[in-house]
Design a protein around this motif. Structure first.
Motif, PDB file in Angstrom:
ATOM      1  N   VAL A 143       0.839  -1.197   0.000  1.00 11.97           N
ATOM      2  CA  VAL A 143       0.000   0.000   0.000  1.00 11.97           C
ATOM      3  C   VAL A 143       0.874   1.247   0.000  1.00 11.97           C
ATOM      4  O   VAL A 143       0.617   2.217  -0.731  1.00 11.97           O
ATOM      5  N   TYR A 144       1.932   1.211   0.795  1.00  7.00           N
ATOM      6  CA  TYR A 144       2.841   2.363   0.854  1.00  7.00           C
ATOM      7  C   TYR A 144       3.556   2.555  -0.487  1.00  7.00           C
ATOM      8  O   TYR A 144       3.709   3.690  -0.964  1.00  7.00           O
ATOM      9  N   ALA A 145       3.964   1.467  -1.116  1.00 12.27           N
ATOM     10  CA  ALA A 145       4.623   1.560  -2.420  1.00 12.27           C
ATOM     11  C   ALA A 145       3.665   2.126  -3.467  1.00 12.27           C
ATOM     12  O   ALA A 145       4.075   2.921  -4.327  1.00 12.27           O
ATOM     13  N   GLY A 150       2.233   6.417  -7.049  1.00 17.97           N
ATOM     14  CA  GLY A 150       1.196   7.331  -7.491  1.00 17.97           C
ATOM     15  C   GLY A 150       1.589   8.791  -7.343  1.00 17.97           C
ATOM     16  O   GLY A 150       1.096   9.651  -8.084  1.00 17.97           O
ATOM     17  N   ALA A 151       2.499   9.074  -6.398  1.00 18.01           N
ATOM     18  CA  ALA A 151       2.985  10.437  -6.201  1.00 18.01           C
ATOM     19  C   ALA A 151       4.136  10.785  -7.136  1.00 18.01           C
ATOM     20  O   ALA A 151       4.695  11.881  -7.051  1.00 18.01           O
ATOM     21  N   GLY A 152       4.501   9.840  -8.014  1.00 19.06           N
ATOM     22  CA  GLY A 152       5.512  10.118  -9.026  1.00 19.06           C
ATOM     23  C   GLY A 152       6.938   9.791  -8.650  1.00 19.06           C
ATOM     24  O   GLY A 152       7.872  10.169  -9.371  1.00 19.06           O
ATOM     25  N   HIS A 153       7.144   9.065  -7.574  1.00 20.91           N
ATOM     26  CA  HIS A 153       8.506   8.753  -7.134  1.00 20.91           C
ATOM     27  C   HIS A 153       9.015   7.489  -7.824  1.00 20.91           C
ATOM     28  O   HIS A 153       8.378   6.432  -7.766  1.00 20.91           O
ATOM     29  N   PRO A 261       5.171  10.926   5.372  1.00 21.69           N
ATOM     30  CA  PRO A 261       4.109   9.913   5.344  1.00 21.69           C
ATOM     31  C   PRO A 261       4.515   8.609   6.036  1.00 21.69           C
ATOM     32  O   PRO A 261       5.660   8.160   5.939  1.00 21.69           O
ATOM     33  N   PHE A 262       3.529   8.009   6.708  1.00 17.51           N
ATOM     34  CA  PHE A 262       3.761   6.743   7.402  1.00 17.51           C
ATOM     35  C   PHE A 262       2.506   5.895   7.351  1.00 17.51           C
ATOM     36  O   PHE A 262       1.425   6.376   6.988  1.00 17.51           O
ATOM     37  N   LEU A 263       2.663   4.612   7.697  1.00 15.65           N
ATOM     38  CA  LEU A 263       1.543   3.684   7.711  1.00 15.65           C
ATOM     39  C   LEU A 263       0.839   3.728   9.058  1.00 15.65           C
ATOM     40  O   LEU A 263       1.474   3.766  10.119  1.00 15.65           O
ATOM     41  N   ARG A 264      -0.488   3.708   8.984  1.00 16.24           N
ATOM     42  CA  ARG A 264      -1.311   3.678  10.194  1.00 16.24           C
ATOM     43  C   ARG A 264      -2.436   2.688   9.963  1.00 16.24           C
ATOM     44  O   ARG A 264      -3.054   2.664   8.879  1.00 16.24           O
ATOM     45  N   TYR A 265      -2.751   1.873  10.969  1.00 19.39           N
ATOM     46  CA  TYR A 265      -3.738   0.810  10.811  1.00 19.39           C
ATOM     47  C   TYR A 265      -5.053   1.196  11.478  1.00 19.39           C
ATOM     48  O   TYR A 265      -5.486   0.594  12.460  1.00 19.39           O
ATOM     49  N   LEU A 266      -5.682   2.235  10.888  1.00 19.69           N
ATOM     50  CA  LEU A 266      -6.984   2.704  11.337  1.00 19.69           C
ATOM     51  C   LEU A 266      -7.895   2.900  10.114  1.00 19.69           C
ATOM     52  O   LEU A 266      -7.413   3.180   9.025  1.00 19.69           O
ATOM     53  N   PRO A 267      -9.209   2.770  10.308  1.00 16.39           N
ATOM     54  CA  PRO A 267     -10.147   2.999   9.202  1.00 16.39           C
ATOM     55  C   PRO A 267     -10.480   4.488   9.087  1.00 16.39           C
ATOM     56  O   PRO A 267     -10.102   5.303   9.934  1.00 16.39           O
TER      57      PRO A 267
END
Length: 370
Positions: A143-145, A150-153, A261-267
């Motif tokens: 998901v992070y990738a 998508g942000a162009g990196h 940006p970081f990963l968070r496990y919330l809806p």
């Protein structure tokens, strides 16, 4: 499931209380703030279980032990807790520590519900004794990738320390991005200073730098060096492991810690239970609860449900993982088998990519969901 011989103390599961052993990093070099949030969630849920009458009339007792991010210590703690007659294990944040705990729990025949450790290979072989609430690393980091791509990196640097967890993350990113035209190159933080990292980023023409390192150091020093280097004004920094989630990040870095940006496990929205729990956790922690605190609460919610319906026998608890259907703070929790993951896995864990808003660093913005 083949049940191994019961460890010493296992016969004492039928005592005046029903005991659950809890693992958390409460001292350095563990990520202490994560351990505090995890413990707060675990403890709140236990209190609510007891306020509602406990388990078959017996109080639920949480026996907490500090792992200090040390795998050997964690394995020894599992032995201790097994001897104290706990019905099950809960918790842990650090993946390499949870892996050691899971291996020992599997060997002893002790059910273990892992709260927060994402490493795909939580056990060397498939086991029926271990289940997990958080998503496997491969799912979250894909998901992070997606977000990065998508942000162009396309040229992504990872500042990494030696670790099974960081190496796994780097491999996941590289394998996912390479077929799409992206490249991932590694900066060895056992050999580079933060200033040297800046030089490498310029030389390699990187557009993003991911911090696969410990917090507070060297993460804080790297962020400050990059922010102060005018050559890197346009580079995006990221921390997929979630370092910016906790308040310690903001207090260490101030405005420099925003926009990472970081990963968070919330809806997008918590369940009604989650909204109530959020309020209680906020009061308990005197700050906004992180996703780690919700993971702790949900861990006890699942184990309490199993204890009520299946009793304290360890083998019966482990055999019941596939029958779990519990309303948690972030959705309905069910476990299934996932290819490449050797433990029972909640596959519905929500995943977000968020950052601290540069305009309001105390506010988290959702950038992407998966």
């Amino acid at each position: 499931m083949t049940t191994p011989p019961s460890p010493p103390g296992a016969e004492r599961t039928d005592g005046p209380t029903v005991r659950i052993g809890a693992l958390a990093p409460l001292t350095r070099p563990g990520w202490v703030e994560a351990g505090r949030h995890l413990s707060a969630g675990l403890e709140l849920a236990v209190r609510e279980v007891n306020d509602a009458g406990g388990i078959a009339g017996k109080p639920l007792e949480l026996v907490v032990r500090d792992t200090a991010a040390d795998p050997e210590r964690a394995a020894a703690v599992v032995d201790e807790l097994a001897g104290l007659g706990v019905a099950a294990l809960a918790g842990e944040y650090h993946s390499v520590v949870a892996r050691a705990a899971a291996a020992r729990a599997d060997a002893l025949g002790l059910p273990y519900l892992c709260s927060s450790a994402v490493l795909d290979a939580l056990t060397e072989q498939p086991t029926g004794w271990v289940a997990r609430l958080c998503p496997p690393q491969s799912r979250g980091w894909h998901v992070y990738a997606d977000f990065l791509f998508g942000a162009g990196h396309r040229r992504i640097a990872v500042a990494a320390q030696p670790s099974v967890y960081w190496a796994s993350g780097t491999r996941i990113l590289r394998d996912y991005l390479a077929p799409r035209g992206g490249s991932v190159f590694e900066l060895d933080m056992s050999a580079l200073t933060p200033a040297a990292v800046c030089d490498e980023l310029v030389d390699q023409r990187a557009t993003a730098l991911l911090l696969l390192v410990g917090h507070p150091e060297p993460a804080v020093s790297i962020v400050k060096s990059v922010r102060n280097d005018q050559r890197l004004a346009e580079i995006v920094m990221g921390a997929p492991a979630g370092q910016p989630e906790l308040a310690e990040w903001a207090s260490s870095l101030g405005d420099d810690g925003a926009g990472i940006p970081f990963l968070r496990y919330l809806p997008e929205r918590l369940t009604p239970l989650g909204a109530r729990v959020e309020k209680a956790l906020r009061e308990r922690l005197a700050e906004a609860p992180s996703f780690v605190a919700f993971e702790g609460y949900d861990t006890i919610a699942v184990l309490a449900d199993l204890l009520r319906s299946h009793g304290t026998d360890r083998a019966r608890i482990a055999e019941a993982w596939p029958h779990v259907a519990v309303e948690g703070t972030r959705g309905r929790i069910r476990f299934s088998r996932t290819p490449g993951v050797g433990v029972w896995q909640w596959t519905g864990t929500p995943i977000q990519v968020v950052d601290r808003d540069p305009e309001k660093p105390d506010h988290l913005r959702v950038l992407h969901a998966g």
